[in-house]
Structures are given as structure tokens and as C-alpha cells.
Scaffold this motif. Structure first.
Motif, mmCIF file in Angstrom:
data_model
loop_
_atom_site.group_PDB
_atom_site.id
_atom_site.type_symbol
_atom_site.label_atom_id
_atom_site.label_comp_id
_atom_site.label_asym_id
_atom_site.label_seq_id
_atom_site.Cartn_x
_atom_site.Cartn_y
_atom_site.Cartn_z
ATOM 1 N N GLU A 139 -5.221 -3.704 -3.035
ATOM 2 C CA GLU A 139 -5.262 -4.647 -1.921
ATOM 3 C C GLU A 139 -5.605 -6.053 -2.412
ATOM 4 O O GLU A 139 -5.093 -7.057 -1.898
ATOM 5 C CB GLU A 139 -6.252 -4.167 -0.871
ATOM 6 N N LYS A 140 -6.452 -6.136 -3.441
ATOM 7 C CA LYS A 140 -6.758 -7.431 -4.053
ATOM 8 C C LYS A 140 -5.508 -8.001 -4.718
ATOM 9 O O LYS A 140 -5.205 -9.197 -4.598
ATOM 10 C CB LYS A 140 -7.876 -7.252 -5.082
ATOM 11 N N TRP A 141 -4.779 -7.163 -5.426
ATOM 12 C CA TRP A 141 -3.518 -7.575 -6.063
ATOM 13 C C TRP A 141 -2.497 -7.997 -5.010
ATOM 14 O O TRP A 141 -1.809 -9.008 -5.166
ATOM 15 C CB TRP A 141 -2.989 -6.415 -6.900
ATOM 16 N N GLY A 142 -2.395 -7.240 -3.937
ATOM 17 C CA GLY A 142 -1.431 -7.554 -2.892
ATOM 18 C C GLY A 142 -1.698 -8.900 -2.251
ATOM 19 O O GLY A 142 -0.761 -9.645 -1.935
ATOM 20 N N ALA A 143 -2.985 -9.233 -2.076
ATOM 21 C CA ALA A 143 -3.335 -10.502 -1.437
ATOM 22 C C ALA A 143 -3.054 -11.699 -2.340
ATOM 23 O O ALA A 143 -2.681 -12.779 -1.861
ATOM 24 C CB ALA A 143 -4.807 -10.486 -1.039
ATOM 25 N N SER A 144 -3.200 -11.521 -3.661
ATOM 26 C CA SER A 144 -3.087 -12.666 -4.577
ATOM 27 C C SER A 144 -1.737 -12.774 -5.277
ATOM 28 O O SER A 144 -1.352 -13.867 -5.682
ATOM 29 C CB SER A 144 -4.185 -12.587 -5.641
ATOM 30 N N SER A 145 -1.042 -11.660 -5.434
ATOM 31 C CA SER A 145 0.136 -11.668 -6.304
ATOM 32 C C SER A 145 1.404 -11.150 -5.648
ATOM 33 O O SER A 145 2.436 -11.047 -6.314
ATOM 34 C CB SER A 145 -0.144 -10.825 -7.558
ATOM 35 N N CYS A 146 1.322 -10.776 -4.371
ATOM 36 C CA CYS A 146 2.486 -10.197 -3.692
ATOM 37 C C CYS A 146 2.812 -10.957 -2.424
ATOM 38 O O CYS A 146 1.967 -11.661 -1.848
ATOM 39 C CB CYS A 146 2.247 -8.719 -3.358
ATOM 40 N N GLN A 147 4.014 -10.778 -1.985
ATOM 41 C CA GLN A 147 4.466 -11.339 -0.716
ATOM 42 C C GLN A 147 4.711 -10.189 0.258
ATOM 43 O O GLN A 147 5.316 -9.181 -0.100
ATOM 44 C CB GLN A 147 5.760 -12.133 -0.939
ATOM 45 N N GLY A 148 4.239 -10.335 1.490
ATOM 46 C CA GLY A 148 4.459 -9.299 2.498
ATOM 47 C C GLY A 148 3.811 -7.978 2.148
ATOM 48 O O GLY A 148 4.416 -6.913 2.351
ATOM 49 N N PHE A 149 2.577 -8.010 1.610
ATOM 50 C CA PHE A 149 1.859 -6.780 1.264
ATOM 51 C C PHE A 149 1.206 -6.248 2.542
ATOM 52 O O PHE A 149 0.346 -6.897 3.132
ATOM 53 C CB PHE A 149 0.797 -7.083 0.200
ATOM 54 N N GLU A 150 1.618 -5.040 2.953
ATOM 55 C CA GLU A 150 1.199 -4.522 4.259
ATOM 56 C C GLU A 150 0.869 -3.032 4.168
ATOM 57 O O GLU A 150 1.632 -2.251 3.608
ATOM 58 C CB GLU A 150 2.349 -4.744 5.257
ATOM 59 N N LYS A 151 -0.287 -2.660 4.707
ATOM 60 C CA LYS A 151 -0.651 -1.253 4.777
ATOM 61 C C LYS A 151 -0.069 -0.657 6.053
ATOM 62 O O LYS A 151 -0.300 -1.154 7.150
ATOM 63 C CB LYS A 151 -2.170 -1.089 4.762
ATOM 64 N N LEU A 152 0.719 0.424 5.916
ATOM 65 C CA LEU A 152 1.358 1.062 7.066
ATOM 66 C C LEU A 152 0.439 2.121 7.648
ATOM 67 O O LEU A 152 -0.171 2.905 6.910
ATOM 68 C CB LEU A 152 2.687 1.689 6.641
ATOM 69 N N HIS A 153 0.367 2.141 8.956
ATOM 70 C CA HIS A 153 -0.476 3.135 9.638
ATOM 71 C C HIS A 153 0.360 4.395 9.866
ATOM 72 O O HIS A 153 1.164 4.484 10.793
ATOM 73 C CB HIS A 153 -0.979 2.565 10.959
#
Length: 656
Positions: free
Chosen positions: A369-383
Motif C-alpha cells: 500500500e505504501k508502494w501503491g501510494a508513491s509509485s503507482c497510478q490508480g492503486f485501489e483495494k477491491l472489496h
């Protein structure tokens, strides 16, 4: 060996073995080289060997410089207290000199010999010994080629299939270089040299030898069909990989996971029966190396019931097949369209700048989640409320732009750092990179970005797929050597060559048994009784070919056969089929439109040829059928080359 990449691998043991029958050994080889010329003149002597008239003009026998190149390879494999990149000290010590780093005079000219060896192997020998590439290792301009020949020993090469099988690797989905290295180190400690393991453990992405070593291993993986020897049991086994597939229902917030087998080996005709934990599973071949979803009791299995972190193994009852789901706390998925599969399909590396999904175990979520926030675009956890194993989560990522935070901890999330240019598909003509023109291969660029451009004989190719897949133009003349080059800026980073062949001679001296009309092997292979070997038929007088039989003619439909010379025309069934000329076109007459169909022997032999014709009626009809002033005739379909040929005929008809 054909179609596989080969190397000039030379060792002391090999030379001893080759010289045993003559009573000579390794030291005799070295001494012969030293006696033949002064040591400082060795490269000049090697270059001069190419001027041998028998070789230069006739290309007969083996390359006369092969012994010199073997010496240079020997030096690259010399063990001792040298750095991994030290080449000249190894060569000097091999020749009994002080091991300094000073190069020999004219050593830079040895690239000419390596390139000539590439031509001999791939063109003169048509690749029958394998495909040899005189590629330079990294920026090691002059010594990179001999070093590249010694990166893996013969023993290590033989052990690679075992390592691939234990690591759960297969050629359909290739991991990144970092991930490959980590798997090889983990599963190859009992098979690889310390020198090889040290290179693989090197963490610097810029280490040229490490990069070249991994590329060499990936080349072997790409050609591996899963067959692995089990010496302790005296048998072979075919290994493949189990891949998770997912059908995602975002509205219902549900995921349905199945399993498929992947292998480059040919599937059994009747499918596979696989056993695991006292259960018996089944699947059949679906195509392109993939099986249908694995079933239990005639239902697709629910793959979420398995422990993805620990992995899974399935084996056929006869022990000939084995498939593994590699253990991992992170699973990567992409859209299956590019693989010809529905839904999401598991792969073993993340695509750079493209969408993908991640199934992640709880303990990995914090860093991801840290990587997704800083290094990714459209990082989303699906429910997801149903379908995932307990403790697992599903993420959707529009694009990843950096792997810096996660690549050390989770190599599966590292980007590929090398660019690969491969040939996929197509129909090969026997051996080497010779393909039929009607079925050329596609060019697949992996690991590249928008800055990498691919050229064919200097002409820029377009990636219409957006996935690094390039198609060759159908207008390329046959029997032309195609030089494919991938550029980054002004630098060529990858290259390969191939030939597209339209016509080829029928080989009548095939060393294979022929069979009779009952498919039994003929006892006497040398008599003239009827027999067949593939497409070659012997001992039979074949009737004249009836052009009418292969055309979609209905009832008493009128067909006008047109030859390549003015006046060569016959109206069937009013006239008999021609026996003194061969038709090129069969024009089927219809109530509203006529259809032109190609029926020539080959495109090369079907070019229009102007000549004189004394029969004015035939000449007029030949011209009339081709010019088609009333626009009744529909041109040939299915191949742009046939349309081009049809227009050539129309152009020539105007001149009659």
C-alpha cells in the motif's frame, strides 16, 4: 539442435577428448598455437586465415579460424585469481606470459571472425547446427563475445531443466531478471558453480556479466519444453506450471478462481489425468500451451480452496507429467485477452505502465500500500466479499512507474531491465530462421518502452497492437534477408535476421523409410514399388492435375481459365483443360458478378509475360477477361499479393 541458440564452448577436457584418438592433448594445442606464429602476431594470423581462397570464394569445410576463436574462448573460461571481467590477463597466462591487462595487437579485428562464424552457422549451414549469435556482452566491446561463450558450463546447462522444474519456471510467462536470479540462487545451489551463484547474487542492475548470464539462462528457458531427466530413476518427466485464472464480478464483489496447466510440450491427445491429495483431476488442451480449466467430478475446481502461499503439485498417474503452482504470498494477474483466454490470468511479472491486478496475503499489504501510494497510478483495494482465500486481498493497479520500494523484498514485483526481441509463430522451413512467406513470424519486443524503435531493413515498423507485437509487411519480396534491429536513440540494442521463402526444392533424397498403401513400412526401400515419405510419392504415375477440383464450382458453372501469356485462355466446360500451358487465373462466371481465383503453381512462376499470339479471338478474349470494362469481375481475396498480381495482368492487358 536446429532453431536453438548455440555457443562455441571450449574447455580443457573437450580438447583432451577430441585429441585422444591422435595422441595429443590440451598442452599440445596451446603449444601448436604458440609455435605457429609469434604471440604478438596471433590476431593478425587469425585474420589472415580468412583469406584462404578455398574459404573466401567457395566456403568449403569448417572455418579456418575456428581454432583461434577456440583459444580465445579457452582464455575466457580460465580459472584463477582474476576479477570477473579480467580477460586479457587470463589470455596471457594461458599462453605462458605475465598476466597483464594489455591487449594483443589487432585483437579488435577478431569481431570480423565472430561475425563470419555467425554467417557460416546461420546462412551457409542454414542453422542446422543451431543459431549462433555474435553478440557482445554489455560494453565489453572486444572481449564480450568470447566471454559470452563461457558463462555456463556444459554441466550447468544440463542441470538447468532440473532447476527450472524445481523453481516452477516455464517459457510461456517469463519473470523479470531480478526474480529469475532469486529463483535460480534458491533452487540452483546444488547445481551451479560458486562463480555463477556469485554473479546471480550480485545486486547491481548494471553489472554487465550478470545481465549477460541471466539473458543466457532465459534463452535456455525459452526453448525448454518441460522435459527433465531424472537420473536416479532412469526416466524423464515433463514439467509444467499451474496458473490461477480469475473471473471478477465487480458489481457483485465476487471473484471466481480456477486453475489451468501451461506447458510448451505437446499435450496428450486424450487430455491429462492429474492426482493430488488422493483426488483425481482432469483437463484437456485449449491451445497456445494452455489447458482448459482443471476439473474435479466434471466441475471446474474452486482454486481458492488451495494454499497459494505453500503452492500445489499435481502429477499424472504414470508419473510422466508434473505441474506445480509455485508458492508465493503475491500473485500477479493481467487481462487474458493477449493470451487468448477469458478473464484475468496469472503471470510472473508486472507490466510496466500497463494495468494489472494483485492478490496479496495480509502480511504483505502494508509495504504494498505504501508502494501503491508513491509509485503507482490508480492503486485501489477491491472489496471482495466472496472468492478469495482467507487472509488474502485483491488490488487493482492502473500502472506502476517504479519498483524501487518493493523489488528487493518481493522480486516478483520488479520490472524487467532488459530488452528482448524474439520471433513468435510462423511456419519454419526445416532449420534455422527460414520461414514460408505465406506464414511469417511476428516480432515480439519485451521490456521495451516508447523510446525503443524496431526497424526491418531500415524501415520503421509500427506496433499496432500496443503490446510490443510487430507484423512484417506482406509486400516484402521473397528470398530476401531481413535484418531486424531495435534502436534506442542511435544505438542498436537488439538485432536478429531471418529469411522469407516462397519456393523451395523438393528433397528427393530423404533418409527415412517409406510406407506402402497400407501404411506399412516397405521392406525393400530401393525398389520402385509405390511408396510415400511425407509429401514425396514414389513409384506412381500421377494423373494430370485437374484445376477444376480445388475450385468452388457449382453444377455446370462456366469457368474461364487464363494463362500468363496473351491468348492463353480456355472456357470450361465448352473447351477441354489446357495441356500445353498452365492457368494462372480461374474466373468463375456468375449471374451478377464473376470471381477471379488464383490457380497458378506459384507467384514467382505466374508473372504475366507478353508474347505474340496469332489467334485473334483468343487474344481478344484474354484481354477482355482481364480488363473487365463492365466491372463484373471481383478481384482475388485473402492475400494482398494476389491483388497486386491481378493488377499486373490488367496493366499488361492494356498493352495488348
Amino acid at each position: 539442435m536446429a532453431e536453438r541458440t548455440v555457443y562455441l564452448y571450449v574447455t580443457e577436457d573437450l580438447i583432451n577428448s577430441l585429441g585422444a584418438s591422435k595422441g595429443v592433448a590440451y598442452q599440445d594445442f596451446i603449444q601448436t598455437v604458440k609455435n605457429a606464429v609469434s604471440i604478438n602476431g596471433i590476431c593478425k594470423k587469425a585474420s589472415g586465415s580468412m583469406q584462404n581462397p578455398q574459404w573466401r570464394y567457395q566456403r568449403q569445410g569448417y572455418p579456418p579460424y575456428i581454432g583461434y576463436l577456440a583459444l580465445f574462448v579457452l582464455a575466457a573460461g580460465t580459472e584463477g585469481d582474476f576479477s570477473s571481467k579480467a580477460y586479457y590477463p587470463r589470455l596471457r597466462e594461458l599462453l605462458g606470459e605475465e598476466p597483464t591487462s594489455r591487449p594483443y595487437p589487432h585483437f579488435d579485428q577478431m569481431q570480423t571472425l565472430w561475425k563470419d562464424l555467425e554467417k557460416w552457422a546461420n546462412v551457409d549451414k542454414s542453422g542446422e547446427l543451431g543459431i549462433f549469435n555474435a553478440n557482445i556482452t554489455g560494453r565489453l566491446v572486444h572481449v564480450g563475445i568470447p566471454i559470452a561463450q563461457t558463462l555456463l558450463t556444459e554441466r550447468e546447462l544440463k542441470a538447468l531443466p532440473v532447476i527450472f522444474a524445481e523453481a516452477g519456471l516455464e517459457p510461456i510467462s517469463l519473470p523479470s531478471e531480478r526474480h529469475t536470479a532469486s529463483l535460480l540462487v534458491k533452487h540452483g545451489r546444488n547445481y551451479l558453480r560458486r562463480r555463477t551463484l556469485r554473479l546471480l547474487e550480485e545486486t547491481s542492475e548494471g553489472d554487465e556479466l550478470r545481465h549477460a548470464l541471466i539473458e543466457r539462462i532465459v534463452d535456455e528457458l525459452r526453448t525448454w519444453d518441460g522435459t527433465t531427466e531424472i537420473p536416479s530413476e532412469g526416466r524423464t518427466q515433463v514439467y509444467g506450471v499451474l496458473r490461477l485464472c480469475c473471473k471478477l464480478d465487480s458489481i457483485a464483489k465476487r471473484a471466481s478462481f480456477t486453475l489451468r496447466c501451461t506447458t510448451k510440450h505437446e499435450f496428450p491427445e486424450n487430455g491429462l489425468i492429474l492426482n493430488s491429495n488422493h483426488d483425481s483431476y482432469s483437463c484437456t488442451e485449449q491451445g497456445n500451451g494452455w489447458s482448459s480449466p482443471i476439473r474435479l467430478n466434471d466441475k471446474n475446481i474452486d482454486a481458492s480452496q488451495f494454499d497459494w502461499r505453500q503452492g500445489l503439485r499435481m502429477e499424472s498417474t504414470d508419473k510422466q507429467w508434473c505441474f506445480k503452482l509455485p508458492a508465493s504470498p503475491i500473485r500477479v494477474f493481467v487481462e487474458g485477452r493477449s493470451l487468448g483466454l477469458p478473464g484475468l490470468v496469472e503471470v510472473v511479472r508486472i507490466p510496466k505502465g500497463l494495468p494489472f491486478y494483485l492478490a496479496v496475503q495480509q502480511e504483505c499489504c502494508s509495504l504494498l500500500e505504501k508502494w501503491g501510494a508513491s509509485s503507482c497510478q490508480g492503486f485501489e483495494k477491491l472489496h471482495i466479499i466472496k472468492g478469495l482465500p482467507t487472509g488474502w486481498h485483491l488490488f487493482k493497479v492502473a500502472a506502476a512507474h517504479s519498483d524501487e520500494i518493493v523489488k528487493s523484498e518481493y522480486p516478483i514485483l520488479s520490472f524487467s531491465t532488459s530488452v528482448r526481441l524474439n520471433l513468435e509463430g510462423g511456419v519454419r522451413l526445416d532449420k534455422g530462421n527460414y520461414f514460408f512467406k505465406f506464414a511469417p513470424p511476428k516480432l515480439v519486443l519485451q521490456g521495451g518502452d516508447e523510446s525503443v524503435k524496431v526497424y526491418c531493413n531500415g524501415k520503421l515498423l509500427q506496433d499496432k497492437s500496443g503490446e510490443g507485437i510487430y507484423e512484417l509487411s506482406p509486400d516484402i519480396p521473397p528470398d530476401t534477408k531481413l535484418e531486424i534491429e531495435a534502436y534506442k536513440g542511435k544505438d542498436i540494442i537488439k538485432s536478429l535476421s531471418l529469411f522469407l521463402v516462397e519456393d523451395f526444392p523438393l528433397i528427393t533424397s530423404i533418409k527415412a523409410p517409406s510406407v506402402d498403401s497400407f501404411s506399412s513400412v516397405r521392406k525393400n526401400q530401393y525398389d520402385n514399388s509405390p511408396g510415400v515419405i511425407g509429401a514425396l510419392v514414389k513409384g506412381v504415375d500421377c494423373p494430370a492435375f485437374n484445376f477444376n477440383t480445388l475450385l468452388p464450382i457449382q453444377g455446370k458453372q462456366c469457368i474461364v481459365f487464363v494463362g500468363k501469356q496473351p491468348g492463353q485462355v480456355a472456357i470450361y466446360p465448352e473447351e477441354s483443360l489446357p495441356i500445353d500451358w498452365y492457368p494462372v487465373w480461374a474466373i468463375a462466371k456468375g449471374s451478377l458478378f464473376d470471381r477471379a481465383m488464383f490457380c497458378g503453381t506459384s507467384l514467382k512462376e505466374s508473372e504475366p509475360k507478353l508474347s505474340t499470339c496469332k489467334d485473334k479471338e483468343k487474344l481478344y478474349l484474354w484481354r477482355k477477361m482481364l480488363l473487365d470494362n463492365h466491372k463484373r469481375t471481383l478481384p482475388p481475396i485473402g492475400d494482398i499479393r494476389l491483388n497486386q498480381l491481378w493488377r499486373k495482368f490488367q496493366k499488361e492487358a492494356k498493352r495488348v
